[in-house]
Design an enzyme around this catalytic site. Structure first.
Site, PDB file in Angstrom:
ATOM      1  N   HIS A 120      40.140  34.561  39.287  1.00  7.03           N
ATOM      2  CA  HIS A 120      41.333  33.805  39.666  1.00  7.03           C
ATOM      3  C   HIS A 120      41.509  33.722  41.179  1.00  7.03           C
ATOM      4  O   HIS A 120      42.294  32.911  41.669  1.00  7.03           O
ATOM      5  CB  HIS A 120      42.589  34.394  39.003  1.00  7.03           C
ATOM      6  CG  HIS A 120      43.041  35.711  39.564  1.00  7.03           C
ATOM      7  ND1 HIS A 120      42.765  36.918  38.959  1.00  7.03           N
ATOM      8  CD2 HIS A 120      43.753  36.020  40.673  1.00  7.03           C
ATOM      9  CE1 HIS A 120      43.302  37.900  39.663  1.00  7.03           C
ATOM     10  NE2 HIS A 120      43.913  37.381  40.707  1.00  7.03           N
ATOM     11  N   ASP A 153      37.622  37.293  33.923  1.00  7.84           N
ATOM     12  CA  ASP A 153      38.262  37.078  35.219  1.00  7.84           C
ATOM     13  C   ASP A 153      37.446  37.706  36.347  1.00  7.84           C
ATOM     14  O   ASP A 153      37.980  38.372  37.232  1.00  7.84           O
ATOM     15  CB  ASP A 153      39.688  37.627  35.228  1.00  7.84           C
ATOM     16  CG  ASP A 153      40.469  37.198  36.477  1.00  7.84           C
ATOM     17  OD1 ASP A 153      40.118  36.146  37.058  1.00  7.84           O
ATOM     18  OD2 ASP A 153      41.411  37.920  36.868  1.00  7.84           O
ATOM     19  N   GLY A 227      47.118  40.096  46.587  1.00 12.69           N
ATOM     20  CA  GLY A 227      46.164  40.236  47.682  1.00 12.69           C
ATOM     21  C   GLY A 227      45.163  41.339  47.429  1.00 12.69           C
ATOM     22  O   GLY A 227      44.076  41.370  48.002  1.00 12.69           O
ATOM     23  N   ASN A 228      45.528  42.301  46.539  1.00 13.71           N
ATOM     24  CA  ASN A 228      44.599  43.358  46.140  1.00 13.71           C
ATOM     25  C   ASN A 228      43.570  42.871  45.118  1.00 13.71           C
ATOM     26  O   ASN A 228      42.560  43.543  44.890  1.00 13.71           O
ATOM     27  CB  ASN A 228      45.348  44.535  45.516  1.00 13.71           C
ATOM     28  CG  ASN A 228      45.809  45.564  46.527  1.00 13.71           C
ATOM     29  OD1 ASN A 228      46.999  45.708  46.781  1.00 13.71           O
ATOM     30  ND2 ASN A 228      44.864  46.285  47.114  1.00 13.71           N
ATOM     31  N   SER A 229      43.835  41.732  44.489  1.00  8.27           N
ATOM     32  CA  SER A 229      42.954  41.247  43.425  1.00  8.27           C
ATOM     33  C   SER A 229      41.510  41.167  43.891  1.00  8.27           C
ATOM     34  O   SER A 229      41.220  40.589  44.942  1.00  8.27           O
ATOM     35  CB  SER A 229      43.402  39.862  42.952  1.00  8.27           C
ATOM     36  OG  SER A 229      44.625  39.924  42.278  1.00  8.27           O
ATOM     37  N   GLY A 285      30.246  34.976  14.406  1.00  5.56           N
ATOM     38  CA  GLY A 285      30.921  33.932  13.636  1.00  5.56           C
ATOM     39  C   GLY A 285      31.951  34.417  12.646  1.00  5.56           C
ATOM     40  O   GLY A 285      31.978  33.964  11.496  1.00  5.56           O
ATOM     41  N   VAL A 286      32.828  35.344  13.076  1.00  9.95           N
ATOM     42  CA  VAL A 286      33.923  35.781  12.217  1.00  9.95           C
ATOM     43  C   VAL A 286      35.229  35.762  13.003  1.00  9.95           C
ATOM     44  O   VAL A 286      35.240  36.017  14.212  1.00  9.95           O
ATOM     45  CB  VAL A 286      33.704  37.200  11.649  1.00  9.95           C
ATOM     46  CG1 VAL A 286      32.546  37.226  10.673  1.00  9.95           C
ATOM     47  CG2 VAL A 286      33.507  38.224  12.757  1.00  9.95           C
TER      48      VAL A 286
END
Length: 483
Positions: A120, A153, A227-229, A285-286
């Protein structure tokens, strides 16, 4: 150059030899740095000096990321109050252009300049500016986005450096314990090289943001703010054990609850982004759901561990393996399945093409089956074929920019990429570029949700689609018979 990398003092000969060995190792195309200290040989840390030592050693490899994004806010959407209430979309103002500036953090992964950060932080960026701790700036053509993985992310960008760069060391996040001291480094509110400390408050936090994503957060009370992201969460040995991602907050600032993506997950994702530009995930596929005590009792189970198979994708690996709706999956590849998130994450990390053992509970008894793990691209092809057959359309996910333009939730709806002129929607007002946001007053969260909703409709059943025409910025309802 090794003489000043850690703390400005001359290093002893053994340390220099060790650093040279690391340099040789990372000169080869291993993708990302995976250096880990041997747990058994770690010396006790001095709590008085540990945080300062970690900061001095790590700050040179932590970068400040500034992102610029140009946005065009469309003219007001048609005043369809019902649609607005249904989608919880705020009213838009007149069309304007604006440039948004975002701040984040990243960590240098290897001497070549690969930088790990949050998805992000860089998604939708028109310009990225990277500033190193020593003040060196990289921007424009000197910065490249290597790849982004929406489901975790995470993103990798790279800078074109003319000399080897300092880099972080990754630790084993699985060995991190609740109560262990940790250090966070980043650029909160643009305040460069800020260091905070705390402990690991909990592990395996899931469904914090998106129940369908691959979340397995470490929770920490180390101060994390906007800002820490993308910055590192480190143990007291200076090893990165998490990538700071989000906070739980009503004020928008630090309230003691932060979440970091475990380093083991991040390193695997980063390696795939660097090597392939995308992430290959397993799929069987479940669709599954957690067991309630009542459900477990009715199925003859004395525990709520395990997951109930709600749906099986037609033609998918699970159907070919003999798994059916109503089965309870209790183990996958010899590991107990405690809940739906555990199974989803374990399947996603399983090698594509491997024959995986799976234990199910059916008719009061355990059974052992073998399922060949498929690729999630196979899932996309099956979903695409289903929508093509029943509606005559192809679709893709809504981007973050598109969602932001119209005030939509990030994962809401799909964008039509192709309409079969001879299909059910061929003679309607639905065109390529339109968004499908709902079916029969039910919001749609992505292609899988749309395919499941349409797949449950009877042949020639009428369904009402909520459409958003992006060119006209207007809502419309379209009724169509499903094939």
């Amino acid at each position: 150059m090794f003489g000043t990398y850690f703390d400005g003092r001359r290093l002893t000969v053994p340390i220099v030899v060790f650093m040279l060995m690391l340099a040789v190792f990372f000169a080869f195309p291993h993708g990302v740095s995976l250096a880990r200290a041997e747990e058994a040989k770690k010396a006790p840390v001095d709590l008085i000096t540990a945080i300062g030592d970690v900061a001095r050693r790590t700050i040179p490899a932590v970068v400040h990321i500034e992102v610029r994004e140009r946005q065009e806010i469309p003219t007001s959407l048609s005043d369809d109050s019902a649609s607005r209430r249904f989608l919880q979309i705020p009213k838009k103002q007149k069309k304007v252009e604006r440039e948004l500036v975002g701040l984040g953090t990243g960590m240098i992964m290897d001497p070549k300049g690969h930088i790990l950060t949050n998805g992000h932080v860089v998604e939708g960026a028109s310009k990225i500016r990277v500033t190193l701790a020593n003040g060196t700036v990289y921007s424009d053509s000197a910065v490249e986005t290597v790849g982004t993985d929406v489901k975790t992310d995470l993103a990798v960008i790279s800078v074109k450096a003319d000399k080897p760069l300092p880099f972080v060391t990754f630790g084993d996040s699985d060995k991190a314990d609740v109560g262990e001291w940790v250090v966070a480094i980043g650029h909160p509110r643009g305040l460069n090289q800020s260091v905070t400390q705390g402990i690991i408050s909990a592990k395996h936090r899931r469904e914090i943001t998106d129940p369908s994503s691959y979340e397995d957060f470490l929770q920490t009370d180390a101060a994390i703010n906007p800002g820490n992201s993308g910055g590192p969460l480190l143990n007291l040995y200076g090893e990165v054990i998490g990538i700071n991602a989000i906070i739980a907050s009503t004020s928008g600032g630090f309230e003691g609850i932060g979440f970091a993506i475990p380093s083991n997950m991040a390193v695997r994702i980063a390696r795939e982004l660097i090597d392939h530009g995308r992430v290959v995930r397993g799929w069987i596929g479940v669709s599954v759901e957690d067991l309630s005590p009542e459900m477990a009792k009715s199925l003859g189970l004395n525990t709520t561990e395990g997951v109930l198979v709600a749906e099986v994708a037609q033609g998918g690996p699970a159907e070919r393996a003999g798994i059916a709706g109503g089965d309870v999956v209790t183990a996958f590849q010899g590991k107990d399945v405690t809940d739906s998130s555990t199974l989803r994450n374990d399947v996603a990390t399983a090698p594509v093409g491997v024959d995986a053992g799976i234990t199910i509970w059916r008719s009061g008894a355990a059974q052992e089956l073998t399922v060949k793990v498929g690729d999630q691209e196979e899932e996309s092809r099956i979903l695409e074929a289903s929508l093509q057959e029943r509606l005559g359309i192809s679709v893709r996910r809504v981007t973050a920019n598109e969602a932001s333009k119209y005030g939509l939730e990030y994962d809401r709806g799909v964008v039509v990429t192709r309409v079969d002129p001879k299909g059910p929607l061929g003679r309607t007002r639905v065109k390529a570029g339109n968004m499908i946001l709902g079916v029969d007053d039910q919001a749609i969260d992505g292609m899988e949700d749309l395919a499941a909703t349409i797949g449950a409709a009877r042949h020639l059943q009428r369904v009402r689609l909520l459409i958003l025409d992006q060119k006209k910025a207007q809502f419309a309802y379209v009724t169509v018979r499903v094939r």
